[in-house]
Design a protein around this motif. Structure first.
Motif, PDB file in Angstrom:
ATOM      1  N   ARG A 132      10.580 105.774  26.054  1.00 58.65           N
ATOM      2  CA  ARG A 132       9.116 105.734  25.262  1.00 58.65           C
ATOM      3  C   ARG A 132       8.579 104.571  26.184  1.00 58.65           C
ATOM      4  O   ARG A 132       7.337 104.755  26.270  1.00 58.65           O
ATOM      5  CB  ARG A 132       9.462 105.219  23.995  1.00 58.65           C
ATOM      6  N   ALA A 133       9.149 103.524  26.573  1.00 64.01           N
ATOM      7  CA  ALA A 133       8.644 102.362  27.201  1.00 64.01           C
ATOM      8  C   ALA A 133       8.025 103.041  28.703  1.00 64.01           C
ATOM      9  O   ALA A 133       6.800 102.827  29.169  1.00 64.01           O
ATOM     10  CB  ALA A 133       9.441 101.255  27.541  1.00 64.01           C
ATOM     11  N   LEU A 134       8.907 103.935  29.338  1.00 62.89           N
ATOM     12  CA  LEU A 134       8.747 104.206  30.693  1.00 62.89           C
ATOM     13  C   LEU A 134       7.549 105.557  30.590  1.00 62.89           C
ATOM     14  O   LEU A 134       6.541 105.389  31.276  1.00 62.89           O
ATOM     15  CB  LEU A 134       9.765 104.881  31.383  1.00 62.89           C
ATOM     16  N   HIS A 135       7.368 106.207  29.614  1.00 65.26           N
ATOM     17  CA  HIS A 135       6.263 107.143  29.244  1.00 65.26           C
ATOM     18  C   HIS A 135       5.124 106.384  29.084  1.00 65.26           C
ATOM     19  O   HIS A 135       3.926 106.823  29.463  1.00 65.26           O
ATOM     20  CB  HIS A 135       6.719 107.937  27.801  1.00 65.26           C
ATOM     21  N   ALA A 136       5.103 105.292  28.319  1.00 67.79           N
ATOM     22  CA  ALA A 136       3.960 104.458  28.027  1.00 67.79           C
ATOM     23  C   ALA A 136       3.291 103.847  29.405  1.00 67.79           C
ATOM     24  O   ALA A 136       1.992 104.028  29.552  1.00 67.79           O
ATOM     25  CB  ALA A 136       4.084 103.371  27.044  1.00 67.79           C
ATOM     26  N   GLU A 137       3.988 103.384  30.107  1.00 68.86           N
ATOM     27  CA  GLU A 137       3.757 102.787  31.446  1.00 68.86           C
ATOM     28  C   GLU A 137       3.071 103.872  32.071  1.00 68.86           C
ATOM     29  O   GLU A 137       1.979 103.613  32.815  1.00 68.86           O
ATOM     30  CB  GLU A 137       4.865 102.007  32.148  1.00 68.86           C
ATOM     31  N   LEU A 138       3.631 104.866  32.564  1.00 68.06           N
ATOM     32  CA  LEU A 138       3.573 106.049  33.328  1.00 68.06           C
ATOM     33  C   LEU A 138       2.095 106.806  32.864  1.00 68.06           C
ATOM     34  O   LEU A 138       1.042 106.949  33.814  1.00 68.06           O
ATOM     35  CB  LEU A 138       4.342 107.099  33.464  1.00 68.06           C
ATOM     36  N   VAL A 139       1.888 106.845  31.520  1.00 65.72           N
ATOM     37  CA  VAL A 139       0.618 107.101  30.907  1.00 65.72           C
ATOM     38  C   VAL A 139      -0.528 106.572  31.067  1.00 65.72           C
ATOM     39  O   VAL A 139      -1.544 106.813  31.628  1.00 65.72           O
ATOM     40  CB  VAL A 139       0.751 107.709  29.559  1.00 65.72           C
ATOM     41  N   ARG A 140      -0.210 105.209  31.100  1.00 66.06           N
ATOM     42  CA  ARG A 140      -1.273 103.938  31.281  1.00 66.06           C
ATOM     43  C   ARG A 140      -1.831 104.232  32.837  1.00 66.06           C
ATOM     44  O   ARG A 140      -3.068 103.830  33.073  1.00 66.06           O
ATOM     45  CB  ARG A 140      -0.703 102.705  31.018  1.00 66.06           C
ATOM     46  N   HIS A 141      -1.255 104.651  33.633  1.00 67.50           N
ATOM     47  CA  HIS A 141      -1.635 104.432  35.024  1.00 67.50           C
ATOM     48  C   HIS A 141      -1.715 105.868  35.588  1.00 67.50           C
ATOM     49  O   HIS A 141      -2.067 106.439  36.800  1.00 67.50           O
ATOM     50  CB  HIS A 141      -0.405 104.011  35.899  1.00 67.50           C
ATOM     51  N   PHE A 142      -1.724 107.070  34.729  1.00 73.51           N
ATOM     52  CA  PHE A 142      -1.779 108.523  35.269  1.00 73.51           C
ATOM     53  C   PHE A 142      -3.130 108.803  35.618  1.00 73.51           C
ATOM     54  O   PHE A 142      -4.105 108.790  34.904  1.00 73.51           O
ATOM     55  CB  PHE A 142      -1.042 109.556  34.102  1.00 73.51           C
TER      56      PHE A 142
END
Length: 184
Positions: free
Chosen positions: A140-150
């Motif tokens: 979940r933490a990686l998903h949130a980080e990658l979505v933020r910069h996607f």
């Protein structure tokens, strides 16, 4: 007294996996994300898009011949990376491509009698896994980080790869570049 059986020789052939090979620079970018976020003891290969998960190893000659023929008839495919997927225990990017869907459909028609349940079932979106087999909170933490910069982007697929599945690791069987009309 007879000799003991040769278990390696007598074992059924390992399943085959067929993937799309990603073009540069996408291959480098997604492979770097795998190295950074995929558990190292499970990360045996570079980023890819799996088209078929488990074709019978006994059909290797047919699979290789069909993959080679289809690759020769295609030029590089364009895939539009549209979103980041949360997989529960990992994260992936979801590329969409009518060209890739058509390629998979053509191979599925050729291999109807070879397809197991997983490869026959209605498939989810194509995906490029960058993390798997981790705790859900880590994913979940990686998903949130990658979505933020996607930002959506176009990438290419430049060939078909065939692999032997070896109870975890994959071993390369063949790599067929797309070399059809329009290939530089």
């Amino acid at each position: 007294m007879s000799a003991p059986p040769d278990l390696a020789r007598d074992a059924p052939p390992r399943p085959l996996i067929v993937t799309l090979r990603l073009g540069e620079p996408a291959a480098a970018q997604f492979s770097a994300l795998r190295r950074a976020h995929f558990p190292a003891h499970r990360n045996w290969l570079d980023a890819h898009v799996t088209l078929f998960h488990a074709l019978p190893g006994a059909a290797i000659d047919r699979v290789l011949a069909d993959a080679a023929e289809v690759a020769r008839s295609r030029s590089a495919l364009t895939l539009r990376v549209e979103r980041v997927l949360f997989l529960g225990a990992g994260v992936a990017y979801a590329p969409a491509s009518p060209q890739a869907d058509g390629l998979r459909a053509e191979l599925a028609r050729r291999w109807t009698d070879l397809l197991g349940r997983q490869d026959r079932a209605k498939r989810g979106p194509l995906h490029i896994t960058v993390q798997n087999k981790v705790a859900p909170n880590v994913a979940r933490a990686l998903h949130a980080e990658l979505v933020r910069h996607f930002e959506p982007t176009d990438i290419s697929a430049t060939g078909l790869e065939v692999w032997h599945y070896e109870d975890g690791p994959w071993r390369a069987a063949a790599d067929y570049p797309f070399s059809g009309p329009g290939t530089g």
